[in-house]
Design an enzyme around this catalytic site. Structure first.
Site, PDB file in Angstrom:
ATOM      1  N   CYS A   1     -36.094   4.041 -55.236  1.00 60.14           N
ATOM      2  CA  CYS A   1     -35.050   4.813 -55.910  1.00 60.14           C
ATOM      3  C   CYS A   1     -35.478   6.272 -55.937  1.00 60.14           C
ATOM      4  O   CYS A   1     -36.672   6.558 -55.893  1.00 60.14           O
ATOM      5  CB  CYS A   1     -34.897   4.344 -57.362  1.00 60.14           C
ATOM      6  SG  CYS A   1     -34.480   2.600 -57.502  1.00 60.14           S
TER       7      CYS A   1
ATOM      8  N   ARG B   1     -35.100  -4.048 -62.922  1.00 61.95           N
ATOM      9  CA  ARG B   1     -35.803  -4.585 -61.752  1.00 61.95           C
ATOM     10  C   ARG B   1     -37.141  -3.871 -61.565  1.00 61.95           C
ATOM     11  O   ARG B   1     -37.643  -3.736 -60.458  1.00 61.95           O
ATOM     12  CB  ARG B   1     -34.948  -4.428 -60.483  1.00 61.95           C
ATOM     13  CG  ARG B   1     -33.688  -5.254 -60.500  1.00 61.95           C
ATOM     14  CD  ARG B   1     -33.215  -5.622 -59.100  1.00 61.95           C
ATOM     15  NE  ARG B   1     -32.042  -6.464 -59.187  1.00 61.95           N
ATOM     16  CZ  ARG B   1     -30.784  -6.048 -58.980  1.00 61.95           C
ATOM     17  NH1 ARG B   1     -30.540  -4.791 -58.645  1.00 61.95           N
ATOM     18  NH2 ARG B   1     -29.779  -6.889 -59.094  1.00 61.95           N
TER      19      ARG B   1
ATOM     20  N   LYS C   1     -23.104 -12.680 -65.795  1.00 60.68           N
ATOM     21  CA  LYS C   1     -22.766 -11.724 -66.843  1.00 60.68           C
ATOM     22  C   LYS C   1     -21.750 -12.314 -67.813  1.00 60.68           C
ATOM     23  O   LYS C   1     -20.890 -13.089 -67.414  1.00 60.68           O
ATOM     24  CB  LYS C   1     -22.175 -10.470 -66.208  1.00 60.68           C
ATOM     25  CG  LYS C   1     -23.170  -9.729 -65.331  1.00 60.68           C
ATOM     26  CD  LYS C   1     -22.512  -8.541 -64.640  1.00 60.68           C
ATOM     27  CE  LYS C   1     -23.512  -7.790 -63.799  1.00 60.68           C
ATOM     28  NZ  LYS C   1     -23.989  -8.595 -62.631  1.00 60.68           N
TER      29      LYS C   1
ATOM     30  N   ARG D   1     -18.908 -12.971 -54.067  1.00 58.97           N
ATOM     31  CA  ARG D   1     -19.623 -11.717 -53.823  1.00 58.97           C
ATOM     32  C   ARG D   1     -21.129 -11.940 -53.801  1.00 58.97           C
ATOM     33  O   ARG D   1     -21.639 -12.814 -54.507  1.00 58.97           O
ATOM     34  CB  ARG D   1     -19.257 -10.660 -54.869  1.00 58.97           C
ATOM     35  CG  ARG D   1     -19.437 -11.088 -56.317  1.00 58.97           C
ATOM     36  CD  ARG D   1     -18.396 -10.347 -57.175  1.00 58.97           C
ATOM     37  NE  ARG D   1     -18.624 -10.417 -58.612  1.00 58.97           N
ATOM     38  CZ  ARG D   1     -18.219 -11.430 -59.378  1.00 58.97           C
ATOM     39  NH1 ARG D   1     -17.650 -12.496 -58.846  1.00 58.97           N
ATOM     40  NH2 ARG D   1     -18.410 -11.388 -60.685  1.00 58.97           N
TER      41      ARG D   1
ATOM     42  N   CYS E   1     -35.696   0.209 -66.463  1.00 58.12           N
ATOM     43  CA  CYS E   1     -35.150  -0.516 -65.303  1.00 58.12           C
ATOM     44  C   CYS E   1     -35.311  -2.029 -65.414  1.00 58.12           C
ATOM     45  O   CYS E   1     -36.394  -2.531 -65.700  1.00 58.12           O
ATOM     46  CB  CYS E   1     -35.840  -0.038 -64.030  1.00 58.12           C
ATOM     47  SG  CYS E   1     -35.294  -0.966 -62.581  1.00 58.12           S
TER      48      CYS E   1
ATOM     49  N   ARG F   1     -24.816 -15.331 -56.566  1.00 60.71           N
ATOM     50  CA  ARG F   1     -24.682 -16.016 -57.840  1.00 60.71           C
ATOM     51  C   ARG F   1     -23.229 -16.414 -58.083  1.00 60.71           C
ATOM     52  O   ARG F   1     -22.951 -17.452 -58.635  1.00 60.71           O
ATOM     53  CB  ARG F   1     -25.169 -15.082 -58.949  1.00 60.71           C
ATOM     54  CG  ARG F   1     -25.052 -15.627 -60.342  1.00 60.71           C
ATOM     55  CD  ARG F   1     -25.585 -14.616 -61.343  1.00 60.71           C
ATOM     56  NE  ARG F   1     -27.006 -14.410 -61.220  1.00 60.71           N
ATOM     57  CZ  ARG F   1     -27.624 -13.234 -61.338  1.00 60.71           C
ATOM     58  NH1 ARG F   1     -26.922 -12.146 -61.552  1.00 60.71           N
ATOM     59  NH2 ARG F   1     -28.915 -13.145 -61.225  1.00 60.71           N
ATOM     60  N   TYR F   2     -22.303 -15.554 -57.696  1.00 62.55           N
ATOM     61  CA  TYR F   2     -20.871 -15.820 -57.844  1.00 62.55           C
ATOM     62  C   TYR F   2     -20.324 -16.138 -56.461  1.00 62.55           C
ATOM     63  O   TYR F   2     -20.760 -15.551 -55.475  1.00 62.55           O
ATOM     64  CB  TYR F   2     -20.156 -14.581 -58.374  1.00 62.55           C
ATOM     65  CG  TYR F   2     -20.631 -14.078 -59.710  1.00 62.55           C
ATOM     66  CD1 TYR F   2     -20.297 -14.746 -60.881  1.00 62.55           C
ATOM     67  CD2 TYR F   2     -21.405 -12.934 -59.797  1.00 62.55           C
ATOM     68  CE1 TYR F   2     -20.716 -14.265 -62.110  1.00 62.55           C
ATOM     69  CE2 TYR F   2     -21.827 -12.448 -61.030  1.00 62.55           C
ATOM     70  CZ  TYR F   2     -21.478 -13.120 -62.183  1.00 62.55           C
ATOM     71  OH  TYR F   2     -21.897 -12.644 -63.396  1.00 62.55           O
TER      72      TYR F   2
ATOM     73  N   ASP G   1     -26.218  -9.562 -69.293  1.00 64.00           N
ATOM     74  CA  ASP G   1     -26.599 -10.400 -68.156  1.00 64.00           C
ATOM     75  C   ASP G   1     -27.469 -11.515 -68.735  1.00 64.00           C
ATOM     76  O   ASP G   1     -28.531 -11.244 -69.301  1.00 64.00           O
ATOM     77  CB  ASP G   1     -27.365  -9.560 -67.121  1.00 64.00           C
ATOM     78  CG  ASP G   1     -26.895  -9.881 -65.716  1.00 64.00           C
ATOM     79  OD1 ASP G   1     -26.930 -11.063 -65.340  1.00 64.00           O
ATOM     80  OD2 ASP G   1     -26.495  -8.937 -65.006  1.00 64.00           O
TER      81      ASP G   1
ATOM     82  N   ASP H   1     -31.487  -5.183 -70.552  1.00 60.02           N
ATOM     83  CA  ASP H   1     -32.089  -6.463 -70.175  1.00 60.02           C
ATOM     84  C   ASP H   1     -33.499  -6.583 -70.747  1.00 60.02           C
ATOM     85  O   ASP H   1     -34.116  -5.590 -71.127  1.00 60.02           O
ATOM     86  CB  ASP H   1     -32.135  -6.577 -68.647  1.00 60.02           C
ATOM     87  CG  ASP H   1     -30.739  -6.711 -68.053  1.00 60.02           C
ATOM     88  OD1 ASP H   1     -29.979  -7.564 -68.541  1.00 60.02           O
ATOM     89  OD2 ASP H   1     -30.406  -5.954 -67.117  1.00 60.02           O
TER      90      ASP H   1
ATOM     91  N   CYS I   1     -36.151   4.729 -63.593  1.00 55.73           N
ATOM     92  CA  CYS I   1     -35.695   4.702 -64.976  1.00 55.73           C
ATOM     93  C   CYS I   1     -36.683   3.871 -65.785  1.00 55.73           C
ATOM     94  O   CYS I   1     -37.079   2.785 -65.349  1.00 55.73           O
ATOM     95  CB  CYS I   1     -34.305   4.080 -65.052  1.00 55.73           C
ATOM     96  SG  CYS I   1     -33.170   4.807 -63.846  1.00 55.73           S
TER      97      CYS I   1
HETATM   98  C1  LIG Z   1     -23.976  -8.146 -61.480  1.00 59.71           C
HETATM   99  C2  LIG Z   1     -23.925  -8.990 -60.315  1.00 59.71           C
HETATM  100  C3  LIG Z   1     -22.800  -9.000 -59.493  1.00 59.71           C
HETATM  101  C4  LIG Z   1     -21.607  -8.113 -59.722  1.00 59.71           C
HETATM  102  O1  LIG Z   1     -20.866  -8.552 -60.807  1.00 59.71           O
HETATM  103  P1  LIG Z   1     -19.467  -7.874 -61.109  1.00 59.71           P
HETATM  104  O2  LIG Z   1     -19.074  -8.530 -62.392  1.00 59.71           O
HETATM  105  O3  LIG Z   1     -18.560  -8.205 -59.974  1.00 59.71           O
HETATM  106  O4  LIG Z   1     -19.681  -6.417 -61.222  1.00 59.71           O
HETATM  107  C5  LIG Z   1     -22.775  -9.842 -58.420  1.00 59.71           C
HETATM  108  N1  LIG Z   1     -23.809 -10.655 -58.144  1.00 59.71           N
HETATM  109  C6  LIG Z   1     -24.902 -10.668 -58.916  1.00 59.71           C
HETATM  110  C7  LIG Z   1     -26.012 -11.560 -58.546  1.00 59.71           C
HETATM  111  C8  LIG Z   1     -25.012  -9.823 -60.024  1.00 59.71           C
HETATM  112  O5  LIG Z   1     -26.119  -9.828 -60.774  1.00 59.71           O
HETATM  113  S1  SF4 Z   2     -32.242   1.269 -63.022  1.00 58.18           S
HETATM  114 FE1  SF4 Z   2     -33.936   0.635 -61.665  1.00 58.18          FE
HETATM  115  S2  SF4 Z   2     -32.949   0.143 -59.706  1.00 58.18           S
HETATM  116 FE2  SF4 Z   2     -31.503   1.404 -60.887  1.00 58.18          FE
HETATM  117  S3  SF4 Z   2     -31.941   3.559 -60.289  1.00 58.18           S
HETATM  118 FE3  SF4 Z   2     -33.116   3.147 -62.146  1.00 58.18          FE
HETATM  119  S4  SF4 Z   2     -35.122   2.520 -61.340  1.00 58.18           S
HETATM  120 FE4  SF4 Z   2     -33.676   2.288 -59.635  1.00 58.18          FE
END
Ligand SMILES: *Cc1c(COP(=O)(O)O)cnc(C)c1O
Ligand code: SF4
Length: 350
Positions: free
Chosen positions: A104, A113, A318, A95, A111, A91-92, A311, A274, A108
């Site tokens: 996991c 995801r 973010k 990174r 979560c 996305r960025y 996010d 989220d 959680c």
């Molecule tokens: C959160 C996230 C990151 C990391 O973001 P930082 O601001 O560097 O911590 C990188 N890529 C994606 C797709 C993300 O969702």
């Molecule tokens: S937030 Fe989701 S991905 Fe992260 S540890 Fe908890 S269950 Fe796993």
């Protein structure tokens, strides 16, 4: 029941005294929809006499999860919109996320995801998919940092982790490898010499972002696990989610951020929850979040200040959403608020 393995079902939750037996049916319905796991370390922390225990609230399923609001989404932060190859989210520019596993040690209840993780989730990246993901990183010289997330990458064996690290280490332009994990807290004994060795590769800097949300999670064993990582040269940062009924008060947030700093884990992000399905009982308003975060500024050391993050749904990345301390005045100057909330002109009057 064997206290050395995780609790994974409604029946085991009842057996462990975490759910009253008359609620087993409701909890079963939640467990059919979303994965359940509570590690022995976390089960031991839950106060059975407190139905609103903040640790229990994070891991014990709640029938409220069966209520999904229209604004909630299966992919709340838009991972799929930015996935050029399986396992990668880019996305960025500098990174990428590398999602090697979708399981996991704990699940959680909030979560983000939750539709992708768990035994019925996307599983572990197959070896040909992993080859393509690594090839994607190698082919993109702008990728300075690889962020292993998932799922929890530290569920992989030291052997598999070190294989992965060696492959990333062979890519010159990758300088930083960051692991997002809950393992040092939820399964601290897993952080042993073999695993720590696997996280390091010569010429690369390893960061571990620890996910914890309540100060009680930073037990003696968790602090010792972090100390082993930091002593070995791993840099640690924190990641927390601001959760109603878990940490949405100034005293809890203060204790949590101080516990991180005492453990040599630098507070990094405090996420606004989220819009994941069935999580509305955890969400507070952004105004409440801003008030809590602004309150920390006057109360505790600068070392303890996380950045409050939203996010943006849809994959836009973010945004820092802490309270705005600066506003423009009608005469073209600024008014800046101090930690007590009092405004001052900038520049000050002559
Ligand atoms: C959160 C996230 C990151 C990391 O973001 P930082 O601001 O560097 O911590 C990188 N890529 C994606 C797709 C993300 O969702
Ligand atoms: S937030 Fe989701 S991905 Fe992260 S540890 Fe908890 S269950 Fe796993």
């Amino acid at each position: 029941m064997n206290a050395s393995r995780p609790i994974r079902s409604a029946a085991e939750l009842v057996e462990a005294g975490l759910v009253p037996s008359e609620r087993v049916g409701d909890i079963e319905r939640v467990a059919e929809r979303y994965a359940v796991a509570v590690t022995p370390a976390m089960a031991a922390l839950i106060d059975r006499s407190d139905p609103s225990d903040p640790i229990g609230r994070q891991f014990v399923p709640d029938p409220a999860e069966l209520t999904t609001l229209p604004e909630e989404r299966d992919d709340p932060i838009g991972d799929l919109a930015h996935s050029p190859v399986e396992g990668i989210v880019h996305r960025y520019p500098d990174r990428v996320l590398l999602k090697a596993v979708h399981v996991c040690p704990v699940y959680c209840r909030f979560c983000f995801r939750r539709e992708m993780v768990g035994p019925q989730g996307l599983g572990t990246l197959a070896s040909d998919a992993m080859d393509r993901a690594v090839a994607y990183i190698a082919a993109h010289p702008e990728v300075w940092e690889v962020i292993l997330t998932g799922g929890d990458p530290l569920v992989l064996s030291p052997r598999r982790l070190s294989e992965l690290m060696e492959r990333l280490a062979a890519i010159d332009h990758v300088k930083i490898v960051r692991f997002h994990t809950r393992v040092p807290v939820v399964e601290p004994d897993r952080i042993d010499e073999a695993l720590i060795g696997a996280l390091k590769a010569s010429g690369k800097t390893t960061y571990v972002a620890l996910h914890a949300n309540h100060p009680r999670e930073l037990t003696e064993a968790a602090r010792a696990a972090c100390a082993r990582l930091v002593d070995a040269g791993v840099v640690m940062i924190s990641q927390s989610v601001l959760l109603k009924g878990v940490n949405d008060d100034p005293d809890t947030l203060t204790a949590l951020m101080r516990a991180f700093v005492e453990t040599r884990v630098k507070p990094y992000y405090l996420h606004h929850p989220d819009l994941a399905p069935g999580t509305s009982h955890f969400r507070l308003s952004i105004e409440e979040g801003q008030r809590l975060v602004a309150g920390l500024r006057g109360r505790i050391s600068g070392l303890c200040q996380p950045t409050y993050i939203l996010d943006i749904p849809g994959g836009y990345g973010k945004a820092a959403i802490g309270a705005n301390t600066l506003r423009e005045t009608a005469d073209g100057c600024y008014a800046v608020s101090d930690f007590r909330g009092e405004e001052h002109r900038y520049p000050p009057d002559a």
